[in-house]
Enzyme design. Structure first.
Site, PDB file in Angstrom:
ATOM      1  N   GLU A  25      -2.195 -51.966  74.610  1.00 16.94           N
ATOM      2  CA  GLU A  25      -2.864 -50.497  75.031  1.00 16.94           C
ATOM      3  C   GLU A  25      -1.707 -49.620  75.468  1.00 16.94           C
ATOM      4  OE1 GLU A  25      -6.529 -49.637  76.300  1.00 16.94           O
ATOM      5  OE2 GLU A  25      -7.567 -51.327  75.710  1.00 16.94           O
TER       6      GLU A  25
ATOM      7  N   HIS B 192      -7.372 -53.795  83.762  1.00 11.41           N
ATOM      8  CA  HIS B 192      -7.304 -55.026  83.433  1.00 11.41           C
ATOM      9  C   HIS B 192      -6.350 -55.570  84.619  1.00 11.41           C
ATOM     10  CE1 HIS B 192      -9.237 -55.698  79.443  1.00 11.41           C
ATOM     11  NE2 HIS B 192      -9.277 -54.319  79.546  1.00 11.41           N
TER      12      HIS B 192
END
Length: 428
Positions: free
Chosen positions: A49, A272
């Site tokens: 990402e 995360h």
């Protein structure tokens, strides 16, 4: 990592949540990530990402001394979001884009635009060939009504095939990334069983991190706790997987995860948690039982067949809607022809309504045509995966019965410690 007789590599993996203009505190978090990575001694850094190439170039500049070799994998409309940084020279790279990755009309999810893929890099670790893989699979969004389950199973299937066919000549195989699957989900079991890759968290001798190794935790300030229901504390969907060969036995000596907050900073590195695994040489490689592997591939094939039926149903619905739009258009043309066939007759409908209806008909035809093409492509990808799984099951069943099965050729050769094929410069 002094010699081929002693392998030791520290691997770092993080989903950076770097969506431009949407992710919170993006630039500040990249500064924190760059500062942390430049100070810690990670041999391999696998990032997901990193959607903006500007952010990748920023990290590349920040890590130019600690990790002089790097590569950014480009794919799809906005990129794959995958990047690798390494202390060791990268000799070769390759990107494989998954054939299925969501639906373009589900724009609020955005996965289709991201070009989800797996990136590979060949690295020399003390004279040993290491194939490093980084990937990011389609998100789940809903545990109860998982619209993308078939797509994620196909992605897991293509991932294991890509790893098996490209790592035949490697001494060490490492995969890191956000798999968007729980440890016991079908795709995760398929990937580990077929490739022989082992989970660092399950294999580690020592662990320091979140309870049960979870990587999406409720205590993270960027997480909406409602999205984790029914898992109150969090879920484990990020992994570092590894395996050696008959000559190189690898085990995980230590693994850690971040725990949400970062000391001396107001927010975490990402939504995360980051993973770090210390891999060393020692243990024996373990093969997956063939009977269990047959069951897993059969289960995956069943799930793909369910996806096939759904795609066929959606294509049929799209075709029927298109036919209705076409019939409506013909009806309107027939009405428009009345004044021409009956001289002196007036148009029964107002012009504005007539043109509005025509625009609606053309919109229906255009939309259904595009959707029909998309669902046809989805069907072909699902059918291809199902055919491959059918052949794989037959091959595994032959192995169980004791018949010889053809082995893949070793296409990749071990580069020498001093030089290697198609070596990439640090700035590539």
């Amino acid at each position: 990592m002094a010699s081929a007789d002693c392998v030791g590599v520290r691997v770092f993996s993080l989903n950076c949540w770097g969506i431009p203009y949407l992710s919170k505190h993006c630039s500040q978090r990249y500064q924190m990530i760059g500062e942390m990575l430049s100070k810690n001694e990670h041999d391999i850094v696998l990032l997901q990402e990193v959607w903006s190439e500007k952010d990748y170039l920023y990290l590349k500049k920040q890590l130019s001394n600690s990790h002089p070799y790097s590569h950014y994998y480009k794919s799809g409309v906005i990129g794959s979001g995958l990047a690798i940084f390494s202390k060791h020279r990268i000799y070769d790279t390759f990107l494989y884009r998954y054939s299925l990755n969501g639906y373009p009309y589900m724009a609020h999810h955005g996965d289709w635009f991201g070009g989800k893929a797996v990136g590979m890099a060949v690295v020399n670790l003390g004279g040993l060939t290491a194939n490093i893989y980084v990937t990011h699979l389609h998100a789940e969004y809903s545990r109860e009504k998982d619209t993308y389950l078939a797509h994620r199973v196909v992605q897991a299937w293509e991932l294991q095939e890509f790893i098996r066919h490209t790592s035949a000549g490697a001494d060490v195989v490492i995969l890191g990334g956000d798999l968007n699957m729980h440890p016991e989900d079908l795709g995760c079991r398929l990937l580990r069983s077929y490739t022989g890759l082992r989970d660092s968290y399950l294999e580690t001798a020592k662990f320091d991190g979140c309870e049960n190794g979870i990587t999406l935790i409720a205590d993270n300030t960027f997480i909406n706790k409602k999205e984790l229901i029914p898992f109150e504390t969090g879920i484990r969907i990020d992994y570092i997987l590894f395996k050696g060969t008959s000559k190189t036995h690898i085990y995980c000596d230590f693994m850690s995860t971040t725990k949400g907050s970062v000391p001396d900073h107001p927010f975490p590195y990402s939504d995360h948690e980051a993973l770090t695994a210390q891999l060393d040489e020692l243990s024996k490689t373990r093969d997956s039982p063939l009977a269990e592997l047959v069951d897993i591939v059969t289960e995956a094939r069943t799930e793909v067949k369910v996806g096939l039926h759904c795609a066929e149903r959606m294509r049929y619905t799209t075709a029927r809607t298109g036919v209705m739009g076409l019939a409506l258009l013909f009806l309107e043309l027939a009405i428009a022809a009345v004044p021409c066939l009956a001289l002196g007759a007036e148009q029964p409908f107002p012009c504005a309504s007539f043109y509005l209806l025509a625009a609606l008909c053309f919109s229906i035809l255009l939309t259904t045509s595009l959707l029909y093409v998309f669902y046809t492509m989805e069907l072909k990808s699902l059918q291809g995966a199902e055919d491959q799984m059918r052949l794989a099951v037959a091959s595994l069943q032959e192995k169980l019965r004791g018949f010889p099965v053809a082995r893949p050729h070793h296409t990749l050769q071990r580069p020498s410690e001093g030089e290697g094929p198609s070596a990439l410069d640090p700035e590539e």
